[in-house]
Design a protein around this motif. Structure first.
Motif, PDB file in Angstrom:
ATOM      1  N   PHE A   1     -30.201  14.183   8.981  1.00  0.00           N
ATOM      2  CA  PHE A   1     -28.702  13.993  10.308  1.00  0.00           C
ATOM      3  C   PHE A   1     -29.292  15.578  11.360  1.00  0.00           C
ATOM      4  N   THR A   2     -29.309  13.936  12.554  1.00  0.00           N
ATOM      5  CA  THR A   2     -30.207  14.522  14.023  1.00  0.00           C
ATOM      6  C   THR A   2     -28.690  14.982  14.754  1.00  0.00           C
ATOM      7  N   SER A   3     -27.528  14.745  14.400  1.00  0.00           N
ATOM      8  CA  SER A   3     -26.953  14.658  15.281  1.00  0.00           C
ATOM      9  C   SER A   3     -25.270  14.786  14.271  1.00  0.00           C
ATOM     10  N   ILE A   4     -24.452  15.736  14.802  1.00  0.00           N
ATOM     11  CA  ILE A   4     -23.468  16.099  14.513  1.00  0.00           C
ATOM     12  C   ILE A   4     -22.056  15.758  15.648  1.00  0.00           C
ATOM     13  N   ASN A   5     -20.718  14.620  15.593  1.00  0.00           N
ATOM     14  CA  ASN A   5     -20.101  14.745  16.533  1.00  0.00           C
ATOM     15  C   ASN A   5     -20.605  14.774  17.736  1.00  0.00           C
ATOM     16  N   GLY A   6     -22.127  14.396  18.665  1.00  0.00           N
ATOM     17  CA  GLY A   6     -22.842  14.766  19.399  1.00  0.00           C
ATOM     18  C   GLY A   6     -23.946  15.728  19.752  1.00  0.00           C
ATOM     19  N   THR A   7     -23.265  16.700  18.463  1.00  0.00           N
ATOM     20  CA  THR A   7     -23.721  18.540  18.648  1.00  0.00           C
ATOM     21  C   THR A   7     -25.687  18.032  17.620  1.00  0.00           C
ATOM     22  N   ALA A   8     -26.357  18.170  18.349  1.00  0.00           N
ATOM     23  CA  ALA A   8     -27.845  18.570  17.469  1.00  0.00           C
ATOM     24  C   ALA A   8     -27.764  19.130  16.536  1.00  0.00           C
ATOM     25  N   VAL A   9     -28.331  18.679  15.115  1.00  0.00           N
ATOM     26  CA  VAL A   9     -28.739  19.434  14.173  1.00  0.00           C
ATOM     27  C   VAL A   9     -29.815  20.503  14.631  1.00  0.00           C
ATOM     28  N   ILE A  10     -29.700  21.591  14.145  1.00  0.00           N
ATOM     29  CA  ILE A  10     -31.616  22.014  14.105  1.00  0.00           C
ATOM     30  C   ILE A  10     -32.408  21.957  12.762  1.00  0.00           C
ATOM     31  N   SER A  11     -31.133  22.097  11.185  1.00  0.00           N
ATOM     32  CA  SER A  11     -31.870  22.245  10.195  1.00  0.00           C
ATOM     33  C   SER A  11     -30.502  22.487   9.337  1.00  0.00           C
ATOM     34  N   SER A  12     -30.851  22.201   8.290  1.00  0.00           N
ATOM     35  CA  SER A  12     -30.469  22.461   7.069  1.00  0.00           C
ATOM     36  C   SER A  12     -28.441  22.431   7.937  1.00  0.00           C
ATOM     37  N   PRO A  13     -28.067  21.403   7.976  1.00  0.00           N
ATOM     38  CA  PRO A  13     -26.809  20.876   8.755  1.00  0.00           C
ATOM     39  C   PRO A  13     -25.845  21.239   8.019  1.00  0.00           C
ATOM     40  N   SER A  14     -24.450  22.004   7.873  1.00  0.00           N
ATOM     41  CA  SER A  14     -23.231  22.035   6.608  1.00  0.00           C
ATOM     42  C   SER A  14     -22.203  21.413   7.541  1.00  0.00           C
ATOM     43  N   ASP A  15     -21.026  20.516   7.340  1.00  0.00           N
ATOM     44  CA  ASP A  15     -20.354  20.402   7.871  1.00  0.00           C
ATOM     45  C   ASP A  15     -19.257  19.234   7.095  1.00  0.00           C
ATOM     46  N   LEU A  16     -17.650  19.858   7.520  1.00  0.00           N
ATOM     47  CA  LEU A  16     -17.157  18.907   7.137  1.00  0.00           C
ATOM     48  C   LEU A  16     -16.459  17.096   7.834  1.00  0.00           C
ATOM     49  N   LEU A  17     -17.260  16.324   7.596  1.00  0.00           N
ATOM     50  CA  LEU A  17     -16.597  15.071   8.607  1.00  0.00           C
ATOM     51  C   LEU A  17     -15.207  14.367   8.459  1.00  0.00           C
TER      52      LEU A  17
END
Length: 404
Positions: A80-96
């Motif tokens: 993953f490199t971005s979630i909802n337009g926000t860049a992902v740095i490392s080990s992202p955690s989110d609920l879409l």
């Protein structure tokens, strides 16, 4: 590899042909040494030609800067490199939630060229009962291709990942390196897959209200001031308030209102105040308001506002009345002599739950026990003695519990 040179006569030029083999690779094509030219070469007089070539790296062949590449590019990572337009740095955690987007980057070990003339490559993701595709978005001319995933209705995942190692498909398009070698599309296995360095959950399932049921029996009367309902949802929801519910009535005078909410998760108790209604006979129900603030924990809004099960209360706050009361001895309706057997008959305006309770005052100490059911009750008056007027009071209780 070897270039073959056909026999020639009476020429100062010899054209040799090199066919690229399946394992041949060279960053800059050249012969391997100054003695690479072999075979028999003579001039017209039969003198053997010197076959020593110019130093490696100085010839015209080297100067032509020809690259030989037969190695197909392959995938080295997916992340993953971005979630909802926000860049992902490392080990992202989110609920879409529904409509959210994630950009996934597929990285190759070489620069690749993508053609979408006949179709667009896709990456198939595991999203529950129906898999969803992330669509190629850009990156041609680099080693990193981006794919965009938008959460669709019904998508669900606890740790978003692609389906398997064959999830990257051309779909009519093409992915090649600059030499034209078709890319190997096999994706990394479990320890290096999309989910290994991320914790992305997906909830594309909209919450619904499954039922609104009574909590206080089936009816309300003049002695009760509230009516409680249990609102049950298809999943845990938040943002539930009094303004999210609307009271519905038939045959009721006045305006009952939602006065309180309690609960959490998927079940909430909704209290309706009945203090605003007058003597009425009708029904009372509860539903969701036109505009609601309710969402699930992912942020998906509740849009379907009709419950599959919806119960109503029968509301009766009107005190019962007697439509007719008679005292008779045979056909005579009084006055009565002392000691006369008198039958008291009571007809009520609605069904009663118990017999009317009659209290006499005046001459003697008359008593009566009425028997019957529904709206019709009779009994014999006892101890009708003495002289003077006899009066009475009567208590009626209807089936709703209202007392007159």
């Amino acid at each position: 590899g070897t270039a073959t040179c056909p026999a020639v006569t009476s020429s100062t030029t010899m054209v040799c042909t090199y066919t690229v083999g399946s394992t041949h690779n060279s960053a800059r094509l050249d012969y391997s040494s100054t003695s690479s030219l072999t075979g028999t070469i003579k001039d017209a007089s039969g003198n053997a030609s010197l076959r020593t070539l110019p130093a490696v790296g100085t010839s015209g062949l080297y100067g032509a800067n020809i690259t030989v590449d037969t190695t197909a590019p392959s995938v080295t990572s997916v992340a993953f490199t971005s979630i909802n337009g926000t860049a992902v740095i490392s080990s992202p955690s989110d609920l879409l939630k529904l409509g959210d987007t994630a950009v996934i980057t597929v990285t190759f070990d070489d620069v690749v060229i993508v053609s979408t003339a006949s179709g667009t490559p896709t990456l198939t993701l595991e999203t529950g009962s129906t898999d969803t595709e992330a669509t190629y978005a850009g990156g041609s001319g680099s080693s990193a291709l981006t794919f965009t995933y938008t959460v669709a209705t019904g998508d669900s995942a606890t740790d978003l990942n692609y389906v398997d190692a064959n999830s990257l498909t051309l779909n009519g398009g093409s992915i090649t390196d600059a030499a034209g070698n078709a890319a190997i599309l096999t994706l990394p296995s479990t320890l290096a897959d999309l989910a290994s360095n991320a914790a992305i959950s997906v909830d594309g399932i909209l919450p619904t209200v499954t039922s609104i049921t009574r909590l206080d029996g089936s009816s309300r009367n003049s002695l009760t001031t509230t009516a409680r309902f249990l609102a049950t949802f298809s999943e845990d929801v938040i943002g539930v308030g009094t303004a999210d519910f609307a009271v519905s009535t038939t045959g009721i005078t006045g305006t009952p209102t939602v006065s309180g909410i309690s609960g959490s998760g998927s079940a909430y108790t909704v209290t309706v105040s009945l203090t605003g209604i007058s003597a009425s006979n009708g029904t009372l129900g509860l539903g969701l308001a036109t505009d609601v603030s309710i969402t699930d924990t992912a942020g998906n809004a509740l849009t379907v506002r009709t419950a599959s099960t919806s119960e109503t209360y029968a509301v009766d706050t009107s005190a019962p009345t007697a439509s007719a009361v008679t005292f008779k001895n045979g056909s005579a309706s009084g006055p009565f002599k002392s000691g006369t057997s008198v039958t008291m008959s009571v007809t009520s305006g609605e069904s009663l739950s118990v017999a009317p309770v009659v209290t006499f005052s005046g001459a003697g100490t008359p008593t009566v026990t009425l028997n019957g059911s529904g709206t019709s009750w009779t009994g014999t008056v006892a101890n009708l003695t003495g002289n003077g007027a006899v009066t009475y009071t009567m208590v009626l209780t209807d089936v709703a519990g209202n007392v007159t």
